[in-house]
Design a protein around this motif. Structure first.
Motif, PDB file in Angstrom:
ATOM      1  N   ALA A 144     -45.508 -51.199 -77.333  1.00 41.06           N
ATOM      2  CA  ALA A 144     -46.326 -50.009 -77.096  1.00 41.06           C
ATOM      3  C   ALA A 144     -47.654 -50.382 -76.448  1.00 41.06           C
ATOM      4  CB  ALA A 144     -46.567 -49.264 -78.399  1.00 41.06           C
ATOM      5  N   ALA A 145     -48.202 -51.553 -76.825  1.00 34.47           N
ATOM      6  CA  ALA A 145     -49.482 -52.016 -76.286  1.00 34.47           C
ATOM      7  C   ALA A 145     -49.305 -52.827 -75.002  1.00 34.47           C
ATOM      8  CB  ALA A 145     -50.200 -52.867 -77.332  1.00 34.47           C
ATOM      9  N   LYS A 146     -48.055 -52.936 -74.506  1.00 36.46           N
ATOM     10  CA  LYS A 146     -47.751 -53.728 -73.303  1.00 36.46           C
ATOM     11  C   LYS A 146     -48.155 -55.194 -73.484  1.00 36.46           C
ATOM     12  CE  LYS A 146     -46.589 -49.884 -71.198  1.00 36.46           C
ATOM     13  NZ  LYS A 146     -45.173 -49.516 -70.997  1.00 36.46           N
ATOM     14  N   ALA A 147     -48.096 -55.667 -74.735  1.00 37.50           N
ATOM     15  CA  ALA A 147     -48.498 -57.040 -75.035  1.00 37.50           C
ATOM     16  C   ALA A 147     -47.308 -57.964 -75.222  1.00 37.50           C
ATOM     17  CB  ALA A 147     -49.370 -57.061 -76.289  1.00 37.50           C
TER      18      ALA A 147
ATOM     19  N   GLN B  78     -41.600 -54.180 -86.736  1.00 35.48           N
ATOM     20  CA  GLN B  78     -42.947 -53.608 -86.648  1.00 35.48           C
ATOM     21  C   GLN B  78     -43.790 -54.351 -85.608  1.00 35.48           C
ATOM     22  OE1 GLN B  78     -43.828 -54.036 -90.862  1.00 35.48           O
ATOM     23  NE2 GLN B  78     -43.737 -51.815 -91.169  1.00 35.48           N
ATOM     24  N   PHE B  79     -43.635 -55.661 -85.534  1.00 33.98           N
ATOM     25  CA  PHE B  79     -44.379 -56.451 -84.551  1.00 33.98           C
ATOM     26  C   PHE B  79     -44.059 -55.977 -83.142  1.00 33.98           C
ATOM     27  CE2 PHE B  79     -44.972 -59.820 -81.524  1.00 33.98           C
ATOM     28  CZ  PHE B  79     -46.144 -60.449 -81.903  1.00 33.98           C
ATOM     29  N   PHE B  80     -42.763 -55.856 -82.822  1.00 36.19           N
ATOM     30  CA  PHE B  80     -42.405 -55.502 -81.454  1.00 36.19           C
ATOM     31  C   PHE B  80     -42.576 -54.020 -81.158  1.00 36.19           C
ATOM     32  CE2 PHE B  80     -40.778 -59.776 -81.324  1.00 36.19           C
ATOM     33  CZ  PHE B  80     -41.067 -60.151 -80.015  1.00 36.19           C
ATOM     34  N   ILE B  81     -42.528 -53.175 -82.159  1.00 41.25           N
ATOM     35  CA  ILE B  81     -42.889 -51.764 -81.953  1.00 41.25           C
ATOM     36  C   ILE B  81     -44.336 -51.681 -81.489  1.00 41.25           C
ATOM     37  CG2 ILE B  81     -43.338 -49.579 -83.129  1.00 41.25           C
ATOM     38  CD1 ILE B  81     -40.870 -50.295 -84.934  1.00 41.25           C
ATOM     39  N   ARG B  82     -45.233 -52.382 -82.197  1.00 46.63           N
ATOM     40  CA  ARG B  82     -46.654 -52.371 -81.831  1.00 46.63           C
ATOM     41  C   ARG B  82     -46.891 -53.023 -80.475  1.00 46.63           C
ATOM     42  NH1 ARG B  82     -47.338 -54.905 -86.669  1.00 46.63           N
ATOM     43  NH2 ARG B  82     -48.322 -56.703 -85.653  1.00 46.63           N
ATOM     44  N   HIS B  83     -46.280 -54.167 -80.263  1.00 44.33           N
ATOM     45  CA  HIS B  83     -46.615 -54.958 -79.085  1.00 44.33           C
ATOM     46  C   HIS B  83     -45.991 -54.420 -77.801  1.00 44.33           C
ATOM     47  CE1 HIS B  83     -48.191 -57.637 -82.115  1.00 44.33           C
ATOM     48  NE2 HIS B  83     -48.744 -58.351 -81.160  1.00 44.33           N
TER      49      HIS B  83
ATOM     50  N   PRO C 194     -54.453 -62.767 -82.984  1.00 42.36           N
ATOM     51  CA  PRO C 194     -54.516 -61.304 -83.150  1.00 42.36           C
ATOM     52  C   PRO C 194     -55.903 -60.760 -82.851  1.00 42.36           C
ATOM     53  CG  PRO C 194     -54.560 -62.384 -85.287  1.00 42.36           C
ATOM     54  CD  PRO C 194     -54.366 -63.477 -84.277  1.00 42.36           C
ATOM     55  N   ASP C 195     -55.942 -59.571 -82.215  1.00 48.91           N
ATOM     56  CA  ASP C 195     -57.223 -58.910 -82.013  1.00 48.91           C
ATOM     57  C   ASP C 195     -57.480 -57.969 -83.186  1.00 48.91           C
ATOM     58  OD1 ASP C 195     -55.634 -56.656 -81.611  1.00 48.91           O
ATOM     59  OD2 ASP C 195     -55.942 -56.600 -79.442  1.00 48.91           O
ATOM     60  N   ARG C 196     -58.474 -57.091 -83.075  1.00 46.63           N
ATOM     61  CA  ARG C 196     -58.835 -56.212 -84.191  1.00 46.63           C
ATOM     62  C   ARG C 196     -57.735 -55.216 -84.521  1.00 46.63           C
ATOM     63  NH1 ARG C 196     -65.182 -54.731 -82.766  1.00 46.63           N
ATOM     64  NH2 ARG C 196     -66.016 -56.861 -83.012  1.00 46.63           N
ATOM     65  N   SER C 197     -56.855 -54.962 -83.565  1.00 45.36           N
ATOM     66  CA  SER C 197     -55.732 -54.040 -83.782  1.00 45.36           C
ATOM     67  C   SER C 197     -54.463 -54.774 -84.210  1.00 45.36           C
ATOM     68  CB  SER C 197     -55.471 -53.234 -82.506  1.00 45.36           C
ATOM     69  OG  SER C 197     -56.614 -52.501 -82.127  1.00 45.36           O
ATOM     70  N   ASP C 198     -54.609 -56.061 -84.541  1.00 49.43           N
ATOM     71  CA  ASP C 198     -53.481 -56.900 -84.948  1.00 49.43           C
ATOM     72  C   ASP C 198     -52.461 -57.045 -83.813  1.00 49.43           C
ATOM     73  OD1 ASP C 198     -52.288 -58.608 -86.790  1.00 49.43           O
ATOM     74  OD2 ASP C 198     -50.970 -57.047 -87.576  1.00 49.43           O
TER      75      ASP C 198
END
Length: 273
Positions: free
Chosen positions: A81-84, A74-79, A42-46
């Motif tokens: 959105a971040a194209k990660a 929540q993990f995949f909502i964030r990731h 994880p980076d600083r933005s988790d």
């Protein structure tokens, strides 16, 4: 019923490599353990990223049956959105998306656990945050593509799909394709109420592109006619598996428990055959 978001792209460039992960079913702890084993941190933005720029791709069914469906959402909502990271559509994902959309669906086979998690989330965080998370989850699930084509030099070299796909369906956007990708080749329902699944991989006549799929648990990854099944039934006490492309490597972590609470599981039935 609200506006359905547009589907995300069904094309992913192979780039520095792709790590495809099988059915998680709320097994968040094993999922994070597998990410670390694959080299994601994880980076600083988790946001979990790989130092070599590898991409993360889920075969869907991230919720239901297991203990932490909301954490997976929540993990995949964030990731996404971040194209990660990316994720394809799936049968449980489709059911939960329709429930979140207010449609009349029956939550069973572990989907009812998602409803209970959201009820607890609302009690802890309030109605406003719960409704926001529900809408984000609805959008995530509804916008997931039916399958993902992994390209290398403009050629489709691999396809990631939840339950299976016919070669003629690859790249096609149609209701019959979405249904097959979610459920596989189903020929009705048996006397026990379970779907009768036909072995679409056995009938495949070509070996390329590689098709990576899940949905139908096996104790070990199973290769057949240019396909590989990487659902090892983590939620039933099996393993959570990742397929690394283009290395053709399989990496797994063992389940910490049989979270389903069932004694008669797809894994025990498969081994009894």
């Amino acid at each position: 019923m609200r506006h359905r978001p547009q589907s995300r792209s069904k094309v992913m460039q192979a780039g520095s490599g792709v790590d495809i992960i099988g059915d998680v079913h709320g097994c968040y702890d094993e999922f994070i353990q597998l990410l670390h084993k694959l080299g994601y941190e994880p980076d600083r933005s988790d946001i979990y990223r790989h130092k070599d720029g590898r991409k993360l791709l889920s075969l869907g069914d991230i919720t239901s049956r297991g203990p932490y469906s909301i954490k997976m959402l929540q993990f995949f909502i964030r990731h996404t959105a971040a194209k990660a990271a990316e994720m394809v559509d799936s049968n449980h994902g489709w059911k939960i998306a329709r429930w979140l959309d207010g449609r009349p669906v029956t939550l069973a086979h572990g989907d009812e656990k998602v409803e209970e998690e959201f009820r607890q989330y609302q009690q802890e965080h309030g109605s406003k945050k719960a409704e926001m998370l529900k809408d984000q989850s609805r959008r995530l699930l509804f916008s997931s593509p039916s399958h993902m084509m992994i390209k290398q030099n403009e050629e489709v070299v691999a396809v990631a799909v939840h339950a299976g796909i016919l070669d003629d369906y690859i790249g096609v956007d149609a209701p019959v394709v979405h249904t097959f990708c979610r459920y596989g080749n189903v020929a009705g329902v048996g006397p026990d109420g379970r779907p009768i699944r036909l072995d679409w991989a056995q009938e495949r006549k070509v070996s390329r592109p590689l098709i990576v799929w899940g949905h139908d648990p096996r104790p070990q990854p199973e290769r057949k006619n240019g396909t590989v099944n990487i659902d090892q039934g983590c939620v039933f006490g099996g393993m959570l598996t990742a397929y690394r492309f283009p290395e053709d490597e399989l990496i797994s972590v063992p389940a910490q428990s049989n979270y389903s609470g069932l004694h008669d599981t797809p894994l025990t039935r498969y081994m009894a055959e």
